[in-house]
Design an enzyme around this catalytic site. Structure first.
Site, PDB file in Angstrom:
ATOM      1  N   LYS A  18       2.596  -6.620   8.355  1.00 34.97           N
ATOM      2  CA  LYS A  18       2.657  -5.040   7.804  1.00 34.97           C
ATOM      3  C   LYS A  18       3.957  -4.477   7.997  1.00 34.97           C
ATOM      4  O   LYS A  18       3.985  -4.290   9.224  1.00 34.97           O
ATOM      5  CB  LYS A  18       1.362  -4.284   7.982  1.00 34.97           C
ATOM      6  CG  LYS A  18       1.341  -3.108   7.087  1.00 34.97           C
ATOM      7  CD  LYS A  18      -0.017  -2.341   7.168  1.00 34.97           C
ATOM      8  CE  LYS A  18      -0.079  -1.153   6.268  1.00 34.97           C
ATOM      9  NZ  LYS A  18      -1.553  -0.353   6.005  1.00 34.97           N
TER      10      LYS A  18
ATOM     11  N   ASP B 175     -11.142   6.216   5.305  1.00 35.68           N
ATOM     12  CA  ASP B 175     -10.750   5.512   4.281  1.00 35.68           C
ATOM     13  C   ASP B 175     -11.624   4.188   3.959  1.00 35.68           C
ATOM     14  O   ASP B 175     -10.849   3.140   3.437  1.00 35.68           O
ATOM     15  CB  ASP B 175      -9.263   5.169   4.503  1.00 35.68           C
ATOM     16  CG  ASP B 175      -8.565   4.994   2.801  1.00 35.68           C
ATOM     17  OD1 ASP B 175      -9.188   5.283   1.933  1.00 35.68           O
ATOM     18  OD2 ASP B 175      -7.474   4.437   2.925  1.00 35.68           O
TER      19      ASP B 175
ATOM     20  N   GLY C 210       0.813  -1.246  -0.085  1.00 34.65           N
ATOM     21  CA  GLY C 210       0.025   0.091   0.118  1.00 34.65           C
ATOM     22  C   GLY C 210       0.760   1.336   0.020  1.00 34.65           C
ATOM     23  O   GLY C 210       1.983   1.131  -0.444  1.00 34.65           O
ATOM     24  N   GLY C 211       0.213   2.384   0.184  1.00 36.34           N
ATOM     25  CA  GLY C 211       0.905   3.609   0.334  1.00 36.34           C
ATOM     26  C   GLY C 211       2.267   3.884   1.411  1.00 36.34           C
ATOM     27  O   GLY C 211       3.076   4.496   1.126  1.00 36.34           O
ATOM     28  N   MET C 212       1.905   3.114   2.353  1.00 33.84           N
ATOM     29  CA  MET C 212       2.836   3.449   3.747  1.00 33.84           C
ATOM     30  C   MET C 212       3.470   1.677   3.790  1.00 33.84           C
ATOM     31  O   MET C 212       4.890   1.974   4.342  1.00 33.84           O
ATOM     32  CB  MET C 212       1.970   3.607   4.901  1.00 33.84           C
ATOM     33  CG  MET C 212       1.523   5.109   4.871  1.00 33.84           C
ATOM     34  SD  MET C 212       0.686   5.355   6.410  1.00 33.84           S
ATOM     35  CE  MET C 212       2.044   5.481   7.471  1.00 33.84           C
ATOM     36  N   GLY C 213       3.042   0.745   3.450  1.00 36.34           N
ATOM     37  CA  GLY C 213       3.758  -0.362   3.851  1.00 36.34           C
ATOM     38  C   GLY C 213       3.424  -1.428   2.825  1.00 36.34           C
ATOM     39  O   GLY C 213       2.553  -1.527   2.050  1.00 36.34           O
TER      40      GLY C 213
ATOM     41  N   VAL D  45       2.747  -5.869   2.808  1.00 38.89           N
ATOM     42  CA  VAL D  45       2.041  -6.712   3.643  1.00 38.89           C
ATOM     43  C   VAL D  45       2.573  -8.101   3.211  1.00 38.89           C
ATOM     44  O   VAL D  45       2.464  -8.720   2.096  1.00 38.89           O
ATOM     45  CB  VAL D  45       0.549  -6.607   3.747  1.00 38.89           C
ATOM     46  CG1 VAL D  45      -0.203  -7.758   4.367  1.00 38.89           C
ATOM     47  CG2 VAL D  45      -0.058  -5.235   3.801  1.00 38.89           C
TER      48      VAL D  45
END
Length: 634
Positions: free
Chosen positions: A46, A139, A26-29, A31
């Site tokens: 994550k 979100d 995803g945008g930050m991490g 998985v």
């Protein structure tokens, strides 16, 4: 999340986790699916991206873990542990064996009204719980709603940008808008403070997407944000399959003013629950009114008998008579529409109670509906006729069943199957799907084209490309049912392709042909023998000796035809199994070829590679969940 290859799992985590395979990024991490050595179970891990390891990103990442960890609800993801190892921030959470709503929409388009309402109701329950504890998700979108294949539950995940009223710090910087623009409330798009009604708006956008197949607004990010603030989406009431009450409820959720929306997620869940009951009742009424929706007592008995027969022949675990007896279920065990009518769901429930798989009930119903006027399917099997068929054809099989486990996901398997089955030289035609989408357990019905060349060219079957159609023409099987069954494990996904065919109609026609040949050979043999013997002995043809000889010749001729036809049919049936097995092998080869030339990698390959590479960013441990052979036995 859309699965692809994220950054490798940091080596420092190898002491606690065994790598299975990446799940997405995803945008930050990123998985990963891993096995937690301390808990001895599969978990989703994550890990914060290295280029997002600033203080603010780290705090937001850990806040997601803390927020999720204190929200203990069946429809909110469970977080087990959060920590920092060698400068790498991570947290582990429950692994959901299934797919996201986003994946389902991308793969299969709009969802059925009843399924949509069930998911929306469960998500509303989860959000109501979070809102009651001061947490606004901010979100909500299809990719953040997971569908658990094991339990059937919808689970909300990714609280990465949620706002906690109890947290004095606000990590959303002035001038920045966080969230997914296609599902963002007007007040969130404008950068204003939000409460639970913002999530209600986002869930309304998700509902719109699930029912219509597309979000309410589309275009560039900026144009979508403007549309959320200034425009009204097209009404769902224009879609004929959407109930008016549901369209009005979604419109209320999408109101620009928070005060005009449902007051809370709890109120919304109650509204979805009421609509779901209505939708289920309407769906049942429509199913009852449709052709084949309500079965007569005789048809219900046929379905039970056929489903039991399919299961017995596919599993090879019981004698045929035991399977037939298990299908004779008393009508007193089912809730019926009238004294002599059975709802399909009641027929299915009674069969399951008797130990018959739903899969075989669905196939039996599909056969009955596809051939409503067929004499072979109209009545339960006569035991006398059944014994005669077995004697003449040399087989007790009444269904053909071939399966193969493919080391790939059901989605990839379906694509390869479609390419192989519909292409030359087989050119099977997909007639329809029964009992839902193939990825949801539905049955694909393929039509086999007639092979006219078989009647003019006795050597046509010698061609490898034409052998399958030649054999299917011999046994007169022109409809194939195909189902996909998820198999394997989270570490090594696999899919079983099951091909079944109803042999009864073909057996009936072959028996009639066999009897005709027997009669012809018997007459010819007896007449010719009587004439020849009468001529040799110079006695009348109707005298004792010629008649006795004629009877003997008729018996010998009939026996010869029976043995010859049994041998011919059994051979054709055996080679049909072999050719269908080869067809399923071609599906696996198609997948391998596609991966080779496209550069795609299977989950099993990724897991093996991740476990074996010695890069400092790879886990040196061998994945204990990976199979030792790459191709399961058929």
């Amino acid at each position: 999340m859309t699965p692809h290859s994220p950054a490798p799992l940091p080596a420092g985590l190898a002491a606690s986790f065994d790598t299975v395979r990446p799940l997405g990024a995803g945008g930050m991490g990123a998985v990963w699916l891993v096995r937690d050595r301390f808990l001895d179970r599969l978990v989703a891990l994550k890990v914060l991206h290295a280029d997002h390891s600033g203080p603010e990103e780290r705090e937001r990442f850990l806040r997601e873990a803390r927020t999720s960890a204190r929200l203990e609800h069946p429809h909110i993801i469970d977080v087990y542990r959060a920590d920092e190892t060698d400068g790498v921030v991570w947290f582990s959470m429950r692994y959901i064996n299934g797919e996201s709503v986003g994946d389902r929409l991308r793969d299969r388009g709009p969802m059925a009204v009843a399924d949509t309402l069930r998911v929306l109701r469960e998500v509303s329950w989860g959000l109501a719980y979070a809102h009651a504890r001061g947490v606004v998700h901010r979100d909500i979108k299809p990719d953040n709603i997971l569908l658990d294949r094991d339990s059937g539950r919808a689970v909300v995940t990714d609280f990465g940008i949620s706002r906690d009223a109890a947290d004095a710090s606000n990590l959303t910087m002035v001038g920045n808008v966080l969230g997914s623009v296609h599902y963002m409330s007007p007040e969130q798009a404008a950068g204003e403070d939000v409460d639970g009604r913002s999530d209600v708006y986002a869930l309304g956008c998700v509902a719109y997407h699930m029912l219509a197949g597309a979000p309410p607004f589309d275009g560039t990010a900026q144009s979508v944000l403007v549309a959320h603030v200034t425009k009204q989406p097209p009404s769902l009431a224009t879609l004929p399959q959407i109930p008016t009450e549901l369209a009005l409820l979604v419109n209320r959720c999408l109101h620009k003013s928070p005060g005009e929306r449902p007051a809370s997620a709890d109120h919304l869940a109650s509204a979805f629950d009421a609509l779901m009951r209505d939708a289920e009742e309407q769906a049942q009424a429509s199913a009852d009114a449709a052709p084949g929706g309500v079965l007569s007592e005789n048809e219900a008995r046929v379905v039970w008998q056929r489903a039991a027969q399919l299961q017995a022949e596919a599993a090879h675990r019981m004698e045929r008579r035991a399977a037939l007896e298990s299908a004779r279920i008393s009508g007193e065990q089912t809730a019926v529409v009238t004294d002599e009518a059975y709802r399909v769901r009641d027929v299915e429930a009674a069969a399951v109670e008797a130990g018959i798989s739903r899969q075989y009930v669905a196939i039996a119903l599909a056969e009955l509906r596809a051939n409503p006027g067929s004499a072979a399917l109209a009545d339960p099997i006569s035991e006398r006729a059944d014994r005669r068929t077995t004697l003449l054809m040399g087989t007790a099989d009444r269904a053909l069943s071939v399966s193969r486990v493919i080391p790939a996901s059901p989605k990839d398997t379906l694509q390869a199957l479609g390419a192989v089955f519909t292409a030359a030289p087989h050119a099977f035609t997909l007639q329809d799907t029964v009992n839902g989408h193939p990825l949801d357990g539905g049955i694909m019905r393929f039509k086999v084209p007639r092979f006219v060349e078989a009647y003019s060219n006795p050597f046509a079957g010698m061609s490898k490309e034409k052998a399958l159609r030649y054999r299917l023409e011999q046994i007169e099987l022109f409809d194939l049912n195909v189902t996909l069954q998820p198999r394997g494990t989270a570490a090594a996904p696999a899919c079983e392709i099951v091909v079944t065919g109803d042999l009864r109609a073909g057996l009936r026609r072959n028996v009639m042909l066999d009897l005709g040949i027997m009669a012809g050979v018997s007459v010819i043999a007896s007449v010719s023998t009587a004439l020849k013997l009468g001529s040799m002995l110079k006695v009348p043809v109707l005298s004792a000796a010629p008649l006795i000889a004629a009877a003997g010749a008729a018996v010998l001729g009939t026996a010869a035809v029976v043995l010859w036809y049994r041998w011919l049919f059994r051979g054709a049936l055996r080679e049909t199994y072999e050719e269908l097995g080869g067809l399923l092998k071609s599906v696996e080869q198609q997948l391998s070829t596609r991966r080779l030339f496209s550069g795609e990698r299977s989950a099993a390959t990724d897991a093996a590679s991740n476990a074996s590479l010695t890069s400092p960013w790879r886990s040196p441990q061998t994945d204990p969940l990976m199979p030792r052979t790459s191709t399961p036995a058929p």
